[in-house]
Design a protein around this motif. Structure first.
Motif, mmCIF file in Angstrom:
data_model
loop_
_atom_site.group_PDB
_atom_site.id
_atom_site.type_symbol
_atom_site.label_atom_id
_atom_site.label_comp_id
_atom_site.label_asym_id
_atom_site.label_seq_id
_atom_site.Cartn_x
_atom_site.Cartn_y
_atom_site.Cartn_z
ATOM 1 N N ASP A 47 0.830 -1.217 0.000
ATOM 2 C CA ASP A 47 0.000 0.000 0.000
ATOM 3 C C ASP A 47 0.860 1.261 0.000
ATOM 4 O OD1 ASP A 47 -2.302 -1.485 -0.038
ATOM 5 O OD2 ASP A 47 -2.654 -1.359 2.124
ATOM 6 N N LYS A 101 -6.496 -2.676 -6.923
ATOM 7 C CA LYS A 101 -6.392 -2.850 -5.468
ATOM 8 C C LYS A 101 -6.530 -1.513 -4.747
ATOM 9 C CE LYS A 101 -2.686 -5.093 -4.257
ATOM 10 N NZ LYS A 101 -1.442 -5.892 -4.147
ATOM 11 N N GLY A 105 -9.493 -0.408 -2.261
ATOM 12 C CA GLY A 105 -9.187 0.082 -0.918
ATOM 13 C C GLY A 105 -9.814 1.430 -0.628
ATOM 14 N N THR A 109 -13.149 2.274 2.180
ATOM 15 C CA THR A 109 -12.825 3.000 3.399
ATOM 16 C C THR A 109 -13.932 3.941 3.858
ATOM 17 O OG1 THR A 109 -11.706 4.739 2.115
ATOM 18 C CG2 THR A 109 -10.340 2.925 2.965
#
Length: 110
Positions: A47, A101, A105, A109
Motif C-alpha cells: 500500500d 487494489k 481500498g 474505506t
C-alpha cells in the motif's frame, strides 16, 4: 511469497532485455511477461508503494509510446524500442492490478 514477486520482476526484466536485443516478443514471450507482471502486481507492491509504482508505471507506459522515435536511432534504435515495449508488457498488468487494489481500498474505506 515476497521472494516470488521479487524474482518474478527480476526474471521479467531479464527476459524483456534479452528478447528485445534480438527479436520482437512473440505471443509466448508476451504471455510470460504478462503473467510475471500479474504476479508482481499481486505480491510485490505494498500500500505504501502504490503511488510511486503507479507514477513510475504511467511514465514507463507513456515512454513506451516513443518507440517509433527510438527506432530511428541508427544501429541500436530497434533494440531499444523492443526492450522498452517488453518493459511495458510486464509493467502494464502489474499497474492494472495495483490500481484496482488501490481503487478497491479507497472505495471500501468510506
Amino acid at each position: 511469497m515476497e521472494k516470488l514477486g521479487n524474482w518474478s520482476f527480476l526474471i521479467g526484466l531479464i527476459i524483456a532485455v534479452l528478447v528485445g536485443l534480438f527479436v520482437e516478443a512473440g505471443p509466448i514471450v508476451a504471455s510470460v511477461l504478462v503473467i510475471l507482471g500479474l504476479i508482481v502486481g499481486f505480491l510485490n507492491i505494498t500500500d505504501k508503494e502504490t503511488h510511486g509504482f503507479l507514477v513510475a508505471a504511467i511514465t514507463l507506459m507513456v515512454a513506451g509510446l516513443s518507440g517509433e522515435f527510438l527506432a530511428a536511432i541508427p544501429v541500436i534504435g530497434n533494440m531499444l524500442s523492443r526492450i522498452l515495449s517488453n518493459f511495458v508488457i510486464i509493467v502494464a498488468p502489474a499497474a492494472i492490478v495495483v490500481s484496482v487494489k488501490a481503487a478497491y481500498g479507497l472505495a471500501g474505506t468510506k
